[in-house]
Design a protein around this motif. Structure first.
Motif, PDB file in Angstrom:
ATOM      1  N   THR A  87       0.842  -1.201   0.000  1.00  0.00           N
ATOM      2  CA  THR A  87       0.000   0.000   0.000  1.00  0.00           C
ATOM      3  C   THR A  87       0.875   1.249   0.000  1.00  0.00           C
ATOM      4  O   THR A  87       2.026   1.213   0.432  1.00  0.00           O
ATOM      5  N   ARG A  88       0.320   2.317  -0.529  1.00  0.00           N
ATOM      6  CA  ARG A  88       1.084   3.560  -0.709  1.00  0.00           C
ATOM      7  C   ARG A  88       0.268   4.749  -0.214  1.00  0.00           C
ATOM      8  O   ARG A  88      -0.952   4.675  -0.152  1.00  0.00           O
ATOM      9  N   PRO A  89       0.955   5.872   0.060  1.00  0.00           N
ATOM     10  CA  PRO A  89       0.216   7.104   0.381  1.00  0.00           C
ATOM     11  C   PRO A  89      -0.724   7.453  -0.772  1.00  0.00           C
ATOM     12  O   PRO A  89      -0.453   7.105  -1.924  1.00  0.00           O
ATOM     13  N   ASN A  90      -1.822   8.115  -0.481  1.00  0.00           N
ATOM     14  CA  ASN A  90      -2.781   8.459  -1.535  1.00  0.00           C
ATOM     15  C   ASN A  90      -2.759   9.963  -1.821  1.00  0.00           C
ATOM     16  O   ASN A  90      -1.973  10.719  -1.235  1.00  0.00           O
ATOM     17  N   LEU A  91      -3.650  10.354  -2.727  1.00  0.00           N
ATOM     18  CA  LEU A  91      -3.722  11.752  -3.148  1.00  0.00           C
ATOM     19  C   LEU A  91      -3.851  12.705  -1.953  1.00  0.00           C
ATOM     20  O   LEU A  91      -3.245  13.780  -1.933  1.00  0.00           O
ATOM     21  N   GLY A  92      -4.631  12.305  -0.958  1.00  0.00           N
ATOM     22  CA  GLY A  92      -4.814  13.157   0.224  1.00  0.00           C
ATOM     23  C   GLY A  92      -3.486  13.458   0.910  1.00  0.00           C
ATOM     24  O   GLY A  92      -3.196  14.610   1.256  1.00  0.00           O
ATOM     25  N   HIS A  93      -2.652  12.424   1.095  1.00  0.00           N
ATOM     26  CA  HIS A  93      -1.333  12.641   1.711  1.00  0.00           C
ATOM     27  C   HIS A  93      -0.503  13.593   0.854  1.00  0.00           C
ATOM     28  O   HIS A  93       0.200  14.464   1.366  1.00  0.00           O
ATOM     29  N   GLN A  94      -0.599  13.403  -0.473  1.00  0.00           N
ATOM     30  CA  GLN A  94       0.220  14.228  -1.374  1.00  0.00           C
ATOM     31  C   GLN A  94      -0.225  15.694  -1.357  1.00  0.00           C
ATOM     32  O   GLN A  94       0.605  16.602  -1.369  1.00  0.00           O
ATOM     33  N   VAL A  95      -1.544  15.907  -1.299  1.00  0.00           N
ATOM     34  CA  VAL A  95      -2.024  17.293  -1.287  1.00  0.00           C
ATOM     35  C   VAL A  95      -1.615  17.986   0.017  1.00  0.00           C
ATOM     36  O   VAL A  95      -1.269  19.168   0.023  1.00  0.00           O
ATOM     37  N   ARG A 244     -15.014  12.777   0.605  1.00  0.00           N
ATOM     38  CA  ARG A 244     -13.711  12.100   0.607  1.00  0.00           C
ATOM     39  C   ARG A 244     -12.618  13.114   0.926  1.00  0.00           C
ATOM     40  O   ARG A 244     -12.667  14.263   0.498  1.00  0.00           O
ATOM     41  N   ILE A 245     -11.609  12.672   1.658  1.00  0.00           N
ATOM     42  CA  ILE A 245     -10.568  13.598   2.107  1.00  0.00           C
ATOM     43  C   ILE A 245      -9.786  14.181   0.935  1.00  0.00           C
ATOM     44  O   ILE A 245      -9.544  15.386   0.871  1.00  0.00           O
TER      45      ILE A 245
END
Ligand SMILES: [Zn+2]
Length: 261
Positions: A87-95, A244-245
């Motif tokens: 599993t990887r960080p998602n768009l929310g983490h990146q933003v 969604r976050i």
């Protein structure tokens, strides 16, 4: 009186308001819970698809269970680690990382601290520079005797339970189990960060897991919560967003950029 956004009405207005609070803030704290990682494909541990429906938390998740049968509980740790490896960080983490960088560009003296209840290290992996882990993390192990910490991957798990290469003490995953106290230093740092904050963004938590609510409500700051569902504490926030976050954060980022021009 809080602004509540369930539908698309007045969206821009709400995100502009949030962006304004964020732009004016000197000390931003982002507090994240399980909902932050569900978009990475990690179900909330407590949900029907979560890990606690596969493993009985009383038999696998407590410090007592670990100390009485560490070999059995280590099989659970290995299973959990194996599941998390893909599993990887998602768009929310990146933003969030983009918001942090924008903040520092706008004001190099501002602080931007992420306080998380998650044990997946996704905030650090995405690039957040200041992360406080309230529940430790599942990608390291700790020796219960000498307290040395090792990357999970570096430990020989062919024979369970693995032992400390330095002192032969018992190793445990470096996330807290039920019945263990929170890492004191992290807890104090988190409380202090929240108390000093002038903008607090709460993401993906119903605030029911201790000590979330006791930490959060020491803040005098502007407070925003983004969570898919209602929480018992929505009335405590200046703005409440049920979506969604990643979607909410992208809109905050757009508004921050719009207002910064
Ligand atoms: Zn040791």
């Amino acid at each position: 009186m809080s602004i509540i956004m369930d539908s698309i009405t007045d969206q821009n207005q709400i995100f502009d308001k949030i962006a304004q609070w964020s732009n004016n803030a000197q000390n931003i704290v982002v507090f994240t819970g399980a909902g932050m990682s569900t978009e990475s494909g990690i179900p909330d541990f407590r949900s029907p698809e979560g890990i606690w429906s596969k493993y009985n938390p009383m038999k696998y998740g407590t410090i007592e269970a670990f100390l009485s049968n560490s070999k059995k509980v280590w099989k659970f740790f290995l299973d959990l680690y194996k599941m998390s490896k893909d599993t990887r960080p998602n768009l929310g983490h990146q933003v969030l990382v983009k918001l942090e960088r924008m903040k520092h560009k706008q004001n190099p003296n501002a602080s931007f601290i992420v306080v998380t209840q998650n044990i997946d290290r996704f905030h650090q992996e995405a690039g957040s520079s200041n992360v406080i882990e309230l529940h430790g993390n599942g990608k390291e192990v700790i020796c219960l005797s000498c307290k040395r910490i090792y990357p999970f991957d570096s430990i020989d798990t062919r024979s369970l339970p693995p032992i400390c290469p330095h002192c032969s003490g018992l190793l445990k995953v470096n996330a807290i189990l039920f019945g263990e106290s929170l890492p004191l230093k992290a807890f104090q740092l988190a409380k202090q960060a929240v108390r000093n904050s002038d903008f607090l963004l709460v993401l993906g938590t119903s605030l029911e897991v201790y000590p979330a609510s006791s930490v959060i409500f020491s803040a005098q700051s502007k407070k925003v919560i983004v969570n898919l569902t209602n929480t018992a504490y929505d009335h405590e926030f200046d703005a409440v967003i049920h979506t969604r976050i990643s979607e909410a954060l992208e809109k905050v980022l757009l508004a921050v950029e719009r207002l910064s021009i």
